[in-house]
Design a protein around this motif. Structure first.
Motif, PDB file in Angstrom:
ATOM      1  N   THR A  73      -2.988  -4.786 -10.318  1.00 37.43           N
ATOM      2  CA  THR A  73      -2.377  -4.762  -8.987  1.00 37.43           C
ATOM      3  C   THR A  73      -0.876  -5.001  -9.075  1.00 37.43           C
ATOM      4  O   THR A  73      -0.089  -4.296  -8.426  1.00 37.43           O
ATOM      5  N   LEU A  74      -0.467  -5.972  -9.883  1.00 36.00           N
ATOM      6  CA  LEU A  74       0.959  -6.253 -10.054  1.00 36.00           C
ATOM      7  C   LEU A  74       1.678  -5.055 -10.661  1.00 36.00           C
ATOM      8  O   LEU A  74       2.763  -4.670 -10.214  1.00 36.00           O
ATOM      9  N   ALA A  75       1.079  -4.446 -11.680  1.00 38.39           N
ATOM     10  CA  ALA A  75       1.686  -3.278 -12.333  1.00 38.39           C
ATOM     11  C   ALA A  75       1.770  -2.107 -11.364  1.00 38.39           C
ATOM     12  O   ALA A  75       2.799  -1.405 -11.314  1.00 38.39           O
ATOM     13  N   ASP A  76       0.722  -1.878 -10.589  1.00 38.83           N
ATOM     14  CA  ASP A  76       0.739  -0.778  -9.617  1.00 38.83           C
ATOM     15  C   ASP A  76       1.809  -1.004  -8.554  1.00 38.83           C
ATOM     16  O   ASP A  76       2.524  -0.065  -8.175  1.00 38.83           O
ATOM     17  N   ALA A  77       1.938  -2.237  -8.083  1.00 36.90           N
ATOM     18  CA  ALA A  77       2.954  -2.544  -7.077  1.00 36.90           C
ATOM     19  C   ALA A  77       4.356  -2.321  -7.641  1.00 36.90           C
ATOM     20  O   ALA A  77       5.218  -1.764  -6.961  1.00 36.90           O
ATOM     21  N   ALA A  78       4.572  -2.716  -8.889  1.00 41.24           N
ATOM     22  CA  ALA A  78       5.887  -2.512  -9.518  1.00 41.24           C
ATOM     23  C   ALA A  78       6.180  -1.021  -9.700  1.00 41.24           C
ATOM     24  O   ALA A  78       7.325  -0.597  -9.550  1.00 41.24           O
ATOM     25  N   ASP A  80       5.278   1.274  -7.727  1.00 40.49           N
ATOM     26  CA  ASP A  80       5.545   1.843  -6.409  1.00 40.49           C
ATOM     27  C   ASP A  80       6.730   1.226  -5.680  1.00 40.49           C
ATOM     28  O   ASP A  80       7.116   1.713  -4.624  1.00 40.49           O
ATOM     29  N   ASN A  81       7.297   0.151  -6.239  1.00 44.68           N
ATOM     30  CA  ASN A  81       8.428  -0.518  -5.593  1.00 44.68           C
ATOM     31  C   ASN A  81       9.534  -0.730  -6.618  1.00 44.68           C
ATOM     32  O   ASN A  81       9.422  -1.595  -7.492  1.00 44.68           O
ATOM     33  N   PRO A  82      10.632   0.018  -6.516  1.00 43.38           N
ATOM     34  CA  PRO A  82      11.719  -0.132  -7.488  1.00 43.38           C
ATOM     35  C   PRO A  82      12.397  -1.502  -7.475  1.00 43.38           C
ATOM     36  O   PRO A  82      13.087  -1.854  -8.423  1.00 43.38           O
ATOM     37  N   ALA A  83      12.190  -2.293  -6.430  1.00 43.73           N
ATOM     38  CA  ALA A  83      12.788  -3.634  -6.362  1.00 43.73           C
ATOM     39  C   ALA A  83      11.947  -4.671  -7.098  1.00 43.73           C
ATOM     40  O   ALA A  83      12.372  -5.809  -7.261  1.00 43.73           O
ATOM     41  N   LEU A  84      10.762  -4.276  -7.563  1.00 40.89           N
ATOM     42  CA  LEU A  84       9.848  -5.204  -8.215  1.00 40.89           C
ATOM     43  C   LEU A  84       9.728  -4.851  -9.695  1.00 40.89           C
ATOM     44  O   LEU A  84       9.525  -3.692 -10.055  1.00 40.89           O
ATOM     45  N   GLU A  85       9.855  -5.873 -10.524  1.00 41.71           N
ATOM     46  CA  GLU A  85       9.761  -5.694 -11.983  1.00 41.71           C
ATOM     47  C   GLU A  85       8.760  -6.694 -12.538  1.00 41.71           C
ATOM     48  O   GLU A  85       8.695  -7.826 -12.098  1.00 41.71           O
ATOM     49  N   ILE A  86       7.976  -6.242 -13.512  1.00 42.44           N
ATOM     50  CA  ILE A  86       7.008  -7.111 -14.177  1.00 42.44           C
ATOM     51  C   ILE A  86       7.472  -7.297 -15.625  1.00 42.44           C
ATOM     52  O   ILE A  86       7.796  -6.325 -16.303  1.00 42.44           O
TER      53      ILE A  86
END
Length: 93
Positions: A73-78, A80-86
């Motif tokens: 879920t965290l990887a998928d969100a990252a 889809d959102n360029p402001a989020l990095e894992i």
């Protein structure tokens, strides 16, 4: 950029996972406390944020397949959102 550490050694239950995200991301009261809701919140997040994940072995040991679903879920969100990095501190991605 806000940097948030997610240490799997401190998240022994699903409830602890969602308590942690509620606190560190200051999530609204309507947060559904499930992975779909977490994905929605993370993909809508505008503030540049890096989630640093460590203690994956402990997370997997405590939560089993839920840990895998959380990390996905965290990887998928990252993705889809360029402001989020894992980032992964234990060298696992």
């Amino acid at each position: 950029m806000e940097i948030i550490r997610i240490d799997g050694r401190n998240l022994p239950t699903r409830e602890a996972v969602h308590d942690y995200f509620t606190t560190c991301l200051q999530l609204p009261g309507y947060y559904g406390r499930n992975l779909d809701a977490l994905y929605d919140i993370l993909t809508e997040r505008a503030e540049p944020t890096r989630l640093v994940i460590c203690g994956q072995a402990a997370l997997s040991s405590a939560l089993g397949s839920y840990a895998d679903a959380l990390l996905d879920t965290l990887a998928d969100a990252a993705a889809d959102n360029p402001a989020l990095e894992i980032a992964y501190e234990d060298g696992q991605e």
